[in-house]
Design a protein around this motif. Structure first.
Motif, PDB file in Angstrom:
ATOM      1  N   SER A   1      -3.841   1.324  -7.789  1.00 42.49           N
ATOM      2  CA  SER A   1      -3.201   0.492  -6.776  1.00 42.49           C
ATOM      3  C   SER A   1      -1.849   0.008  -7.265  1.00 42.49           C
ATOM      4  CB  SER A   1      -4.118  -0.715  -6.503  1.00 42.49           C
ATOM      5  OG  SER A   1      -3.516  -1.652  -5.655  1.00 42.49           O
ATOM      6  N   VAL A   2      -0.983  -0.352  -6.320  1.00 41.43           N
ATOM      7  CA  VAL A   2       0.275  -1.019  -6.674  1.00 41.43           C
ATOM      8  C   VAL A   2      -0.041  -2.418  -7.208  1.00 41.43           C
ATOM      9  CG1 VAL A   2       2.350  -2.060  -5.667  1.00 41.43           C
ATOM     10  CG2 VAL A   2       1.776   0.305  -5.173  1.00 41.43           C
TER      11      VAL A   2
ATOM     12  N   PHE B   1       3.524   2.295   0.159  1.00 52.15           N
ATOM     13  CA  PHE B   1       2.959   2.643  -1.148  1.00 52.15           C
ATOM     14  C   PHE B   1       2.014   3.828  -1.010  1.00 52.15           C
ATOM     15  CE2 PHE B   1       3.166  -2.200  -1.865  1.00 52.15           C
ATOM     16  CZ  PHE B   1       4.466  -2.141  -2.319  1.00 52.15           C
TER      17      PHE B   1
ATOM     18  N   THR C   1       9.904   3.670  -0.621  1.00 51.51           N
ATOM     19  CA  THR C   1       8.633   4.362  -0.774  1.00 51.51           C
ATOM     20  C   THR C   1       8.349   4.516  -2.258  1.00 51.51           C
ATOM     21  OG1 THR C   1       8.921   5.551   1.305  1.00 51.51           O
ATOM     22  CG2 THR C   1       7.327   6.455  -0.249  1.00 51.51           C
ATOM     23  N   LEU C   2       7.155   4.080  -2.635  1.00 46.12           N
ATOM     24  CA  LEU C   2       6.750   4.079  -4.036  1.00 46.12           C
ATOM     25  C   LEU C   2       5.376   4.708  -4.148  1.00 46.12           C
ATOM     26  CD1 LEU C   2       6.744   3.070  -7.020  1.00 46.12           C
ATOM     27  CD2 LEU C   2       5.909   0.890  -6.153  1.00 46.12           C
TER      28      LEU C   2
ATOM     29  N   LEU D   1       9.787  -4.328  -7.795  1.00 43.18           N
ATOM     30  CA  LEU D   1       9.845  -3.988  -6.363  1.00 43.18           C
ATOM     31  C   LEU D   1      11.157  -4.466  -5.749  1.00 43.18           C
ATOM     32  CD1 LEU D   1       6.175  -4.783  -5.300  1.00 43.18           C
ATOM     33  CD2 LEU D   1       7.180  -2.561  -5.896  1.00 43.18           C
TER      34      LEU D   1
ATOM     35  N   THR E   1       1.150  -1.349 -13.330  1.00 44.85           N
ATOM     36  CA  THR E   1       1.593  -1.661 -11.968  1.00 44.85           C
ATOM     37  C   THR E   1       2.951  -2.350 -11.979  1.00 44.85           C
ATOM     38  OG1 THR E   1       0.436  -3.793 -12.022  1.00 44.85           O
ATOM     39  CG2 THR E   1      -0.752  -1.943 -11.079  1.00 44.85           C
TER      40      THR E   1
ATOM     41  N   HIS F   1       1.486  -6.362  -3.332  1.00 42.73           N
ATOM     42  CA  HIS F   1       1.227  -5.884  -1.973  1.00 42.73           C
ATOM     43  C   HIS F   1       1.913  -6.773  -0.942  1.00 42.73           C
ATOM     44  CE1 HIS F   1      -2.265  -3.525  -3.593  1.00 42.73           C
ATOM     45  NE2 HIS F   1      -1.838  -2.693  -2.672  1.00 42.73           N
TER      46      HIS F   1
ATOM     47  N   GLU G   1      -0.852   5.453  -3.198  1.00 41.20           N
ATOM     48  CA  GLU G   1      -1.665   5.115  -4.366  1.00 41.20           C
ATOM     49  C   GLU G   1      -2.637   6.234  -4.693  1.00 41.20           C
ATOM     50  OE1 GLU G   1      -1.781   0.288  -3.715  1.00 41.20           O
ATOM     51  OE2 GLU G   1      -3.241   1.507  -2.630  1.00 41.20           O
TER      52      GLU G   1
END
Length: 181
Positions: free
Chosen positions: A156-157, A177, A149-150, A139, A133, A167, A179
């Motif tokens: 999960s991020v 995000f 946008t990732l 980030l 992550t 988050h 996922e």
């Protein structure tokens, strides 16, 4: 069971099951709620996202070197150096780029018990490695480049051992995000 003239069944599942989008409201409480990190971005729910944010040039960054690292359910951190190494080869990220972290974690997405390694073991029981992550510093680098946008193929991020900080930071800065790709 039977409902009237036909047989049917009901399914109840978490909205974050399968590939999905985290909009800012996922971790930004509404103003006046008294909750930490409250703000106007709480109004940006998935149904209010500008779908054009999910389109654009894709920067697929291979972070598979981290897959399988970590123990006791900890996720290895995708650091800024991996993004910068990708940029050294492919050019600097541009505003509007969609960044996709490819870790290969999706290969563990299998029916149980084989698929327990995907999320159950690291997240619920703190066993084995967690999915890779991005850290907050990564980030921030993406934000500095204008990439908001990732997407990633992990659960999960947020890290399996500390899911909240990425988050709160990213969604609090109007990132989106995707996922479980």
């Amino acid at each position: 069971g039977h409902i009237g003239p036909y047989h049917t069944a009901f399914v109840l599942l978490d909205e974050h099951c399968g590939t999905h989008v985290d909009a800012p409201a996922h971790f930004v409480p509404p103003p006046g709620s008294g909750l930490p990190n409250e703000g106007d971005l709480a109004a940006v729910t998935a149904d209010k996202l500008d779908l054009s944010r999910l389109m654009g040039p894709a920067a697929v960054i291979d972070v598979s070197v981290l897959t399988g690292q970590g123990e006791n359910g900890e996720s290895p951190e995708i650091g800024p150096e991996l993004v910068e190494a990708w940029e050294a080869e492919h050019g600097r990220l541009q505003p509007g780029d969609v960044v996709l972290f490819s870790s290969g974690w999706d290969r563990f997405y299998l029916p149980p018990p084989a698929g327990d390694r995907y999320a159950k073991e690291p997240f619920l029981f703190g066993r084995g490695p967690g999915w890779p992550t991005p850290g907050v510093s990564t980030l921030q680098l993406l934000l500095d480049r204008g990439a908001t946008t990732l997407g990633l193929d992990g659960v999960s991020v947020g890290a399996s051992h500390a899911g909240v900080p990425p988050h709160v930071f990213g969604l609090g800065h109007n990132m989106v995000f995707v996922e479980l790709l």
